[in-house]
Each structure stands twice: as C-alpha cells, then as structure tokens.
Motif scaffolding. Structure first.
Motif, PDB file in Angstrom:
ATOM      1  N   THR A 106       0.804  -1.220   0.000  1.00 54.28           N
ATOM      2  CA  THR A 106       0.000   0.000   0.000  1.00 54.28           C
ATOM      3  C   THR A 106       0.836   1.268   0.000  1.00 54.28           C
ATOM      4  O   THR A 106       1.983   1.278   0.474  1.00 54.28           O
ATOM      5  N   ASP A 107       0.222   2.359  -0.481  1.00 51.62           N
ATOM      6  CA  ASP A 107       0.830   3.684  -0.399  1.00 51.62           C
ATOM      7  C   ASP A 107       0.921   4.181   1.039  1.00 51.62           C
ATOM      8  O   ASP A 107       1.674   5.117   1.330  1.00 51.62           O
ATOM      9  N   TYR A 108       0.183   3.563   1.965  1.00 55.63           N
ATOM     10  CA  TYR A 108       0.195   4.003   3.364  1.00 55.63           C
ATOM     11  C   TYR A 108       1.503   3.688   4.072  1.00 55.63           C
ATOM     12  O   TYR A 108       1.666   4.045   5.238  1.00 55.63           O
ATOM     13  N   VAL A 109       2.445   3.035   3.391  1.00 54.94           N
ATOM     14  CA  VAL A 109       3.778   2.874   3.989  1.00 54.94           C
ATOM     15  C   VAL A 109       4.537   4.198   3.982  1.00 54.94           C
ATOM     16  O   VAL A 109       5.588   4.316   4.617  1.00 54.94           O
ATOM     17  N   ALA A 135       4.329  -2.076   6.079  1.00 51.62           N
ATOM     18  CA  ALA A 135       5.764  -1.883   5.862  1.00 51.62           C
ATOM     19  C   ALA A 135       6.572  -3.005   6.497  1.00 51.62           C
ATOM     20  O   ALA A 135       7.547  -3.508   5.915  1.00 51.62           O
ATOM     21  N   GLU A 136       6.175  -3.415   7.691  1.00 52.96           N
ATOM     22  CA  GLU A 136       6.859  -4.534   8.347  1.00 52.96           C
ATOM     23  C   GLU A 136       6.654  -5.821   7.554  1.00 52.96           C
ATOM     24  O   GLU A 136       7.569  -6.653   7.466  1.00 52.96           O
ATOM     25  N   GLY A 137       5.475  -5.991   6.977  1.00 49.86           N
ATOM     26  CA  GLY A 137       5.224  -7.151   6.142  1.00 49.86           C
ATOM     27  C   GLY A 137       6.124  -7.177   4.919  1.00 49.86           C
ATOM     28  O   GLY A 137       6.652  -8.234   4.538  1.00 49.86           O
ATOM     29  N   ILE A 149       7.710 -10.609  -5.279  1.00 50.34           N
ATOM     30  CA  ILE A 149       7.358  -9.367  -5.958  1.00 50.34           C
ATOM     31  C   ILE A 149       6.336  -8.656  -5.075  1.00 50.34           C
ATOM     32  O   ILE A 149       5.286  -9.227  -4.770  1.00 50.34           O
ATOM     33  N   ILE A 150       6.634  -7.444  -4.652  1.00 52.56           N
ATOM     34  CA  ILE A 150       5.706  -6.674  -3.832  1.00 52.56           C
ATOM     35  C   ILE A 150       5.178  -5.506  -4.656  1.00 52.56           C
ATOM     36  O   ILE A 150       5.960  -4.681  -5.146  1.00 52.56           O
ATOM     37  N   LEU A 151       3.870  -5.463  -4.811  1.00 50.80           N
ATOM     38  CA  LEU A 151       3.218  -4.410  -5.586  1.00 50.80           C
ATOM     39  C   LEU A 151       2.524  -3.451  -4.628  1.00 50.80           C
ATOM     40  O   LEU A 151       1.544  -3.814  -3.985  1.00 50.80           O
ATOM     41  N   ARG A 152       3.048  -2.241  -4.524  1.00 48.34           N
ATOM     42  CA  ARG A 152       2.364  -1.210  -3.740  1.00 48.34           C
ATOM     43  C   ARG A 152       1.308  -0.544  -4.624  1.00 48.34           C
ATOM     44  O   ARG A 152       1.610  -0.085  -5.728  1.00 48.34           O
ATOM     45  N   THR A 153       0.098  -0.498  -4.119  1.00 48.00           N
ATOM     46  CA  THR A 153      -0.977   0.126  -4.871  1.00 48.00           C
ATOM     47  C   THR A 153      -1.687   1.142  -3.989  1.00 48.00           C
ATOM     48  O   THR A 153      -1.265   1.389  -2.848  1.00 48.00           O
ATOM     49  N   SER A 154      -2.760   1.760  -4.505  1.00 48.13           N
ATOM     50  CA  SER A 154      -3.397   2.832  -3.745  1.00 48.13           C
ATOM     51  C   SER A 154      -4.835   3.040  -4.184  1.00 48.13           C
ATOM     52  O   SER A 154      -5.196   2.785  -5.337  1.00 48.13           O
ATOM     53  N   TRP A 155      -5.657   3.480  -3.248  1.00 45.51           N
ATOM     54  CA  TRP A 155      -7.011   3.950  -3.502  1.00 45.51           C
ATOM     55  C   TRP A 155      -7.797   2.963  -4.376  1.00 45.51           C
ATOM     56  O   TRP A 155      -8.382   3.322  -5.395  1.00 45.51           O
ATOM     57  N   VAL A 156      -7.828   1.713  -3.955  1.00 42.11           N
ATOM     58  CA  VAL A 156      -8.432   0.664  -4.774  1.00 42.11           C
ATOM     59  C   VAL A 156      -9.961   0.734  -4.707  1.00 42.11           C
ATOM     60  O   VAL A 156     -10.544   0.898  -3.639  1.00 42.11           O
ATOM     61  N   GLY A 209      10.217 -17.656 -17.586  1.00 43.61           N
ATOM     62  CA  GLY A 209      10.880 -18.131 -16.392  1.00 43.61           C
ATOM     63  C   GLY A 209      11.224 -16.971 -15.465  1.00 43.61           C
ATOM     64  O   GLY A 209      10.958 -15.803 -15.762  1.00 43.61           O
ATOM     65  N   TRP A 210      11.802 -17.291 -14.330  1.00 47.82           N
ATOM     66  CA  TRP A 210      12.125 -16.272 -13.336  1.00 47.82           C
ATOM     67  C   TRP A 210      13.439 -15.579 -13.681  1.00 47.82           C
ATOM     68  O   TRP A 210      14.409 -16.209 -14.094  1.00 47.82           O
ATOM     69  N   HIS A 211      13.455 -14.260 -13.510  1.00 48.14           N
ATOM     70  CA  HIS A 211      14.681 -13.465 -13.629  1.00 48.14           C
ATOM     71  C   HIS A 211      14.832 -12.629 -12.362  1.00 48.14           C
ATOM     72  O   HIS A 211      13.844 -12.129 -11.810  1.00 48.14           O
ATOM     73  N   ASP A 212      16.070 -12.459 -11.940  1.00 51.11           N
ATOM     74  CA  ASP A 212      16.297 -11.742 -10.687  1.00 51.11           C
ATOM     75  C   ASP A 212      15.766 -10.312 -10.723  1.00 51.11           C
ATOM     76  O   ASP A 212      15.418  -9.744  -9.676  1.00 51.11           O
ATOM     77  N   ALA A 213      15.666  -9.721 -11.907  1.00 50.97           N
ATOM     78  CA  ALA A 213      15.160  -8.345 -12.027  1.00 50.97           C
ATOM     79  C   ALA A 213      13.701  -8.237 -11.608  1.00 50.97           C
ATOM     80  O   ALA A 213      13.217  -7.125 -11.334  1.00 50.97           O
ATOM     81  N   TYR A 214      13.000  -9.362 -11.550  1.00 52.21           N
ATOM     82  CA  TYR A 214      11.585  -9.332 -11.173  1.00 52.21           C
ATOM     83  C   TYR A 214      11.380  -9.138  -9.673  1.00 52.21           C
ATOM     84  O   TYR A 214      10.279  -8.783  -9.239  1.00 52.21           O
ATOM     85  N   ALA A 215      12.397  -9.401  -8.887  1.00 51.44           N
ATOM     86  CA  ALA A 215      12.233  -9.403  -7.437  1.00 51.44           C
ATOM     87  C   ALA A 215      12.179  -7.994  -6.871  1.00 51.44           C
ATOM     88  O   ALA A 215      12.742  -7.042  -7.430  1.00 51.44           O
ATOM     89  N   GLY A 216      11.479  -7.859  -5.751  1.00 51.46           N
ATOM     90  CA  GLY A 216      11.508  -6.617  -5.000  1.00 51.46           C
ATOM     91  C   GLY A 216      10.247  -5.792  -5.112  1.00 51.46           C
ATOM     92  O   GLY A 216       9.162  -6.309  -5.389  1.00 51.46           O
ATOM     93  N   LEU A 217      10.416  -4.509  -4.893  1.00 55.33           N
ATOM     94  CA  LEU A 217       9.294  -3.581  -4.789  1.00 55.33           C
ATOM     95  C   LEU A 217       8.948  -2.948  -6.136  1.00 55.33           C
ATOM     96  O   LEU A 217       9.838  -2.546  -6.893  1.00 55.33           O
ATOM     97  N   PHE A 218       7.646  -2.847  -6.381  1.00 59.74           N
ATOM     98  CA  PHE A 218       7.130  -2.156  -7.559  1.00 59.74           C
ATOM     99  C   PHE A 218       5.918  -1.334  -7.138  1.00 59.74           C
ATOM    100  O   PHE A 218       5.130  -1.765  -6.283  1.00 59.74           O
TER     101      PHE A 218
END
Length: 302
Positions: A106-109, A135-137, A149-156, A209-218
C-alpha cells in the motif's frame, strides 16, 4: 499420437472475498484458484501448508490483508498478524518450494510529506498502525524469499464490495450535497486493472521463467492522480450520465473530517519501474472510473 495438453500454470490466490481476489477470480484465468477463510487462515499455519499440498501452485498471489485502516489503530496485534506475520509465513512456504510470490502492499507505507510521487527506493515512514504493519510485512517477505514481488498500490475501488467509489454513488443517489476531502492526493486504482497487471506479470514469468530483475518492490497504481474530491466528482458525473441525480460535491479539508488514523496528504506513486521491468502501465484512472461506475450501477451494494 498427440501428447496430453499442457497443464495450466497454477496460480494460488490467498484471499477470496476482497476486491482484488474477486477481480482475479472473475478473470476466468485457467489454473487460478482463490482460497480464503475459513479454509485458509494466517492464524492457522497448517491450513496454508494444506493448501499448498492440495493445489501444488507454480506461483502464489497474496490478496489477503487487514485493510480496515481506522480499526487497526485499536488492534495493532491483529493488523500485525494479518499484514506482517501471515505474509511472512507465506513467503517462507513459497521459498521452501522455490516458487514466486506476488504480494500486494500500500501507499500508506509513506507519510505523504515528500511533495512528489514516491519511488520504490524512498524510505518508508508510515503514520498509521495499518501502514506500519504493511511496511513490516514488506520487510519480512523480502527477508524470507528472494523470489518475492511486492506491488504497492493505492485507492483501490471496484464494481463490487465496499469501496470509496461505491460509497459515493450510494450517497449521491440519496443526498443533494456531499462533503469530500479535497486536500489528499493519490492514484485511484481499479481492482480490475490491478488484477490485469498481476496476470500480465504471471504471463511473463510463465513464458520466460524467473529473472532476478523481477524481485523486489514495484509501484502499481492507476495512471494519473487526483484528490478524493476529484475522484468523487468523476464517479458521480459518470453516474449522472446514466440518469442518477448529480449532487453538489463540496471540497473540505482533512481537518474537517477527522479519522482515528491519519491519512497521507500526498501518496502519489511513481510506477516507472513496473513499466521498465514488465512493460506494464495501468490505465488512466478517469477511464477506469467510467468503466467501474457503469458496472457498479448494475451491481447491488454489498
């Protein structure tokens, strides 16, 4: 003799009744299974292990969360279990099996004080129990699994369930004047658009397939930004085109609408990385509002 048809890429969605899970389920995607309480419960780890054994997923989407922002202020332990501890367990289970996890945050982080759209590398600074638990999650998931892959979104919002757009449509049909906060800004995001983005990511992983560039925050939110007042006006204008009375919508200050949890004043998200890595850009928010309102007017309120 032709071989047996390929088995669909199996996607296990945790969460069944929320807006995003509903949108994913309605996609009709082959191999997608949505499960939720009471069958799967973060407070009962054995139910997650059983779900993995039953479905043998190739990828997991976590669409389950504590999203009651104000209620979290009086139950921080409950919010932490749902938004930190449960997702961390899910990440460990995925890591044990070597499969990707897509988790929605979420954007609330953020506290909303930057004055410009947030990028993924900006430090988190939540102002609420809900934002802190999310954020802790995020941190727990990234520590547990290198294919998350963590997708931060907002105002759903969406045509189903309880959300701001449907609340405004219902209120506008009954009241000649509405008062809506006009000094908070963000990116309205259709649950259908977010579901489409997630499935596009799944398609990329399935194909390449999986690529390391896919990992992390988006950051994954609707294109363009507005205020809550702007979103309300846009939704009600669409409803008026369909014959619903158009109320007067007055913009008020945050101070005029006090809530237990302090909302970020400006939580706009920069979604460039999502486009750079996956080629995905969510639709313009105003266009999505028109589609959602049209469908909402056909769907009884929850």
């Amino acid at each position: 003799m032709a071989g047996a048809p390929a088995r669909p890429f199996t996607i296990l969605v945790i969460g069944r009744s929320g807006q995003l899970a509903t949108a994913l389920a309605r996609s009709g995607r082959a191999g997608l299974h949505c499960i939720g309480r009471p069958d799967v419960d973060f407070d009962r780890p054995e139910t997650l292990a059983a779900a993995f054994a039953a479905h043998a997923p190739a990828l997991v989407v976590n669409a389950a969360a504590w999203t009651a922002v104000d209620a979290a202020e009086s139950d921080p332990e409950g919010a932490a279990r749902a938004n930190r501890d449960g997702p961390a367990l899910l990440a460990r289970l995925c890591a044990d099996r070597g499969i990707p996890l897509i988790h929605v945050s979420t954007d609330y982080v953020f506290d909303g004080s930057k004055g410009a759209p947030y990028v993924e590398t900006d430090p988190t600074s939540p102002r609420t129990v809900y934002g802190r638990s999310k954020a802790e999650g995020e941190r727990a998931i990234l520590a547990a699994h290198d294919r998350a892959i963590i997708l931060r979104t907002s105002w759903v919002y969406s045509p189903y369930g309880r959300n701001f757009v449907r609340t405004m449509l219902n209120a506008g049909a009954k009241n000649p004047v509405l008062r809506v906060v006009g000094d908070q800004h963000g990116n309205p995001t259709s649950a259908d658009d977010l579901a489409d983005a997630i499935l596009a990511i799944v398609d990329t992983i399935d194909r390449d397939g999986w690529h390391d560039a896919y990992a992390g925050l988006f950051h994954a939110a609707g294109s363009g930004d507005t205020s809550w007042h702007g979103l309300a006006v846009a939704a009600l204008q669409e409803a008026a085109r369909a014959g619903q009375p158009m109320p007067e919508v007055l913009a008020i200050a945050t101070a005029d609408w006090p809530t237990p949890a302090a909302r970020p004043q400006d939580s706009r998200l920069d979604c460039t990385r999502l486009h750079d890595v996956f080629g995905i850009r969510l639709p313009w928010w105003r266009d999505s509002v028109a589609r959602v309102v049209a469908r909402s007017l056909e769907t009884p309120p929850a």
